[in-house]
Design an enzyme around this catalytic site. Structure first.
Site, PDB file in Angstrom:
ATOM      1  N   ALA A   1       0.485  -0.771   0.297  1.00  0.00           N
ATOM      2  CA  ALA A   1      -0.295   0.019   0.020  1.00  0.00           C
ATOM      3  C   ALA A   1       0.585   0.690  -0.114  1.00  0.00           C
ATOM      4  O   ALA A   1       0.332   2.219  -0.555  1.00  0.00           O
ATOM      5  CB  ALA A   1      -0.963  -0.192   0.844  1.00  0.00           C
ATOM      6  N   ALA A   2       1.729   1.199   0.818  1.00  0.00           N
ATOM      7  CA  ALA A   2       2.683   3.016   0.695  1.00  0.00           C
ATOM      8  C   ALA A   2       3.038   2.938  -0.230  1.00  0.00           C
ATOM      9  O   ALA A   2       3.139   1.986  -1.446  1.00  0.00           O
ATOM     10  CB  ALA A   2       4.301   2.686   2.189  1.00  0.00           C
ATOM     11  N   PRO A   3       3.349   4.479  -0.672  1.00  0.00           N
ATOM     12  CA  PRO A   3       2.894   5.917   0.903  1.00  0.00           C
ATOM     13  C   PRO A   3       1.850   5.719   0.638  1.00  0.00           C
ATOM     14  O   PRO A   3       1.258   6.332   1.542  1.00  0.00           O
ATOM     15  CB  PRO A   3       3.539   6.602  -0.721  1.00  0.00           C
ATOM     16  N   GLY A   4       0.520   5.181  -0.427  1.00  0.00           N
ATOM     17  CA  GLY A   4      -0.487   6.156   0.318  1.00  0.00           C
ATOM     18  C   GLY A   4      -1.714   6.133  -0.437  1.00  0.00           C
ATOM     19  O   GLY A   4      -2.627   6.406  -0.485  1.00  0.00           O
TER      20      GLY A   4
ATOM     21  N   CYS B   1       4.822   0.081 -11.839  1.00  0.00           N
ATOM     22  CA  CYS B   1       4.892   1.983 -12.857  1.00  0.00           C
ATOM     23  C   CYS B   1       6.654   1.314 -13.808  1.00  0.00           C
ATOM     24  O   CYS B   1       7.567   1.762 -13.254  1.00  0.00           O
ATOM     25  CB  CYS B   1       5.283   2.112 -11.937  1.00  0.00           C
TER      26      CYS B   1
ATOM     27  N   ASP C   1       1.648  -3.258   4.538  1.00  0.00           N
ATOM     28  CA  ASP C   1       3.043  -2.716   3.910  1.00  0.00           C
ATOM     29  C   ASP C   1       4.196  -3.040   4.725  1.00  0.00           C
ATOM     30  O   ASP C   1       3.967  -3.582   5.538  1.00  0.00           O
ATOM     31  CB  ASP C   1       3.270  -1.610   3.604  1.00  0.00           C
TER      32      ASP C   1
ATOM     33  N   LYS D   1      -3.102   5.576  -3.511  1.00  0.00           N
ATOM     34  CA  LYS D   1      -4.032   4.340  -4.113  1.00  0.00           C
ATOM     35  C   LYS D   1      -4.725   4.038  -2.833  1.00  0.00           C
ATOM     36  O   LYS D   1      -5.894   3.952  -3.107  1.00  0.00           O
ATOM     37  CB  LYS D   1      -3.483   3.477  -4.725  1.00  0.00           C
TER      38      LYS D   1
ATOM     39  N   ASP E   1       4.633  -8.579   5.584  1.00  0.00           N
ATOM     40  CA  ASP E   1       4.862  -8.997   4.160  1.00  0.00           C
ATOM     41  C   ASP E   1       3.249  -9.530   3.639  1.00  0.00           C
ATOM     42  O   ASP E   1       2.705 -10.796   4.639  1.00  0.00           O
ATOM     43  CB  ASP E   1       5.950  -9.811   4.373  1.00  0.00           C
TER      44      ASP E   1
ATOM     45  N   ARG F   1       7.862   3.413   5.420  1.00  0.00           N
ATOM     46  CA  ARG F   1       6.641   3.894   4.424  1.00  0.00           C
ATOM     47  C   ARG F   1       5.303   4.017   5.344  1.00  0.00           C
ATOM     48  O   ARG F   1       4.591   5.124   5.037  1.00  0.00           O
ATOM     49  CB  ARG F   1       6.900   2.886   3.491  1.00  0.00           C
TER      50      ARG F   1
END
Length: 495
Positions: free
Chosen positions: A232-235, A356, A255, A237, A282, A260
């Site tokens: 999830a981080a940095p958050g 990405c 995360d 989304k 995890d 983070r």
């Protein structure tokens, strides 16, 4: 020394994909933001040059510094305005100055240039990121698009309405538009800065690239749903998912990095998110059969990747090809494990997989391998009007790039569970969507474990040429079973 420590911390976060450089600088609450921003920007610009100097002189071994801190110190010593610290740190760097200067001079001679700037690759001198529009997502948990547009118009911006084509997004000065694909997204000229703006500080707007907004938008969970944001981080989304859900339901966010996650908690607080349940864990160790996840119907999986689509992280050095391929193979193996694990949640209906990255090995090949191993799922075709599709044979997926979509590089796939796993037509659709394409050099120890008894029963009608984990099926198919039942019934009638 506080300046260099903070700059090194931000450099490490940027290179670890923990946030955009400018956002991290402005969120740091450092007393001299402009000084910090200038140092981090220039150090990042010369990053490849500085790394070569540091490695050639073996500076890390001699000083016990970590690379991010070494980069900011060497930048100011050789290229910037001189070291702004004293004491032991300055004494240590001055001890190695002559060797560092000699290495910089050697690089200039080798490349036949006289200025430090001439050592930079062309893509760094004229970065594509400087030409991308500034995207701003309206946080509908706190406001509406209409109210933000009205506020910005009163603040001196000129609203041009909704874009009708991609070319409309090339803006100048203080003009802005509503995006043509995402209704909560506003588009501004490339250099527009909102870090000091009231709307940003109050959490009414989120600075988020358009491509990064696609995964949550396409997953589109309904209010009241139970959702997992796996990495999830940095958050950003995560906050977007909460807005789509209208803060109703449960949003489990995992995360592995505690720092983070702490940054993410601050971001979600500013955004007004209340439906989240954060866990420093995890995702691969989360038990899908845990009762608290029995109602999870949606998963957003954006795992660690090469970051090759991020303009600010693109590596312009001539990296060793074998080393790069090994890294990509390792990442693809991890990504496939995450996908396979995510599909084990019993009530799952839809999953978005995104990266990405621009590499097929992390994108289409991972998805195709996953579909081959999980025939109960199929790809959903996405946004027919989107200008860049997934590479063959997966055109149902989306890609994004600086050239074709005016965004950072990105990849998105939406997987959906079959309504009837045994339906032949649906199985054929999955096979067409996902031929057997596996990430290269996938270690056998990291393949998905053998299916549980429930999984085997759900998929026993499938004709698998290569069973998962190399194990053969232990149960006959339904056709053979029906034939045996008919023979047995006939024998009983005869008796």
């Amino acid at each position: 020394m506080a300046l260099y420590l903070k700059a090194a911390e931000i450099m490490e976060k940027v290179e670890g994909k923990q946030g955009a450089l400018k956002t991290l600088v402005y969120d740091s609450q450092f007393k001299n933001i402009k000084q910090l921003f200038a140092l981090v920007c220039e150090t990042q610009k010369f990053s490849s040059v500085l790394q070569e100097i540091i490695e050639s002189t073996k500076l890390l071994r001699h000083t016990k510094l970590k690379m991010p801190l070494a980069k900011v110190l060497v930048y100011d010593l050789l290229i910037g305005q001189g070291l702004k610290c004293g004491g032991s740190w300055k004494a240590m760097m001055m001890k190695h100055r002559s060797r560092l200067q000699a290495e910089l001079a050697r690089m200039k001679v080798k490349q036949k240039v006289s200025r430090n700037e001439d050592l930079l690759p062309c893509s760094v001198k004229h970065p594509a990121g400087d030409q991308l529009p500034r995207y701003v997502r309206v946080n509908t948990l706190k406001t509406t698009v209409e109210d933000v547009v009205d506020y910005l118009k009163r603040d001196g911006f000129s609203y041009l309405g909704k874009a009708s084509r991609l070319e409309d997004l090339s803006l100048k000065d203080r003009y802005f538009l509503s995006d043509l694909h995402l209704p909560e997204l506003l588009v501004f000229s490339p250099k527009t800065d909102f870090h000091d703006h009231f709307l940003y500080k109050a959490g009414h707007i989120v600075l988020q690239d358009k491509a990064s907004c696609l995964p949550a938008h396409l997953l589109s969970p309904s209010p009241g749903s139970h959702i997992i944001d796996a990495c999830a981080a940095p958050g950003n989304k995560t906050s977007q998912l909460a807005a789509i859900m209208k803060n109703k339901g449960r949003l489990f966010a995992f995360d592995l990095d505690g720092k983070r996650l702490a940054t993410m908690s601050t971001l979600l607080l500013r955004a007004g998110v209340t439906c989240q349940q954060l866990a420093n864990q995890d995702f691969l160790k989360v038990d899908p059969d845990n009762p608290q996840y029995k109602d999870v119907e949606y998963i957003l999986l954006d795992p660690s990747c090469s970051g090759s689509g991020m303009v600010c992280l693109q590596d312009n050095t001539s990296a060793d090809q074998e080393e790069q391929q090994a890294r990509l193979a390792s990442l693809a193996s991890f990504q496939l494990r995450c996908l396979n694990h995510a599909l084990r949640f019993p009530s799952l209906k839809r999953l978005v997989y995104s990266t990405c990255s621009i590499h097929k090995q992390e994108n289409e090949e991972v998805v195709a391998a996953c579909l081959q191993q999980n025939p109960g799922f199929r790809l959903v075709p996405l946004l027919a009007e989107w200008p860049e599709r997934g590479l063959e044979p997966l055109p149902q997926c989306l890609r994004a790039s600086t050239a074709k979509t005016l965004t950072h590089g990105f990849f998105v796939a939406l997987l959906e569970k079959h309504s009837e796993p045994g339906n032949t037509k649906q199985e054929l659709a999955v096979q067409r969507s996902g031929p057997e394409v596996k990430p290269r050099n996938l270690p056998s120890s990291e393949k998905r474990p053998a299916a549980s008894e429930e999984d085997s029963e759900a998929s026993e009608t499938e004709d698998r040429s290569t069973p998962v984990g190399g194990q053969t099926g232990s149960k006959p198919n339904n056709k053979k079973r029906r034939k045996r039942k008919k023979k047995k019934k006939g024998a009983e009638t005869a008796e």
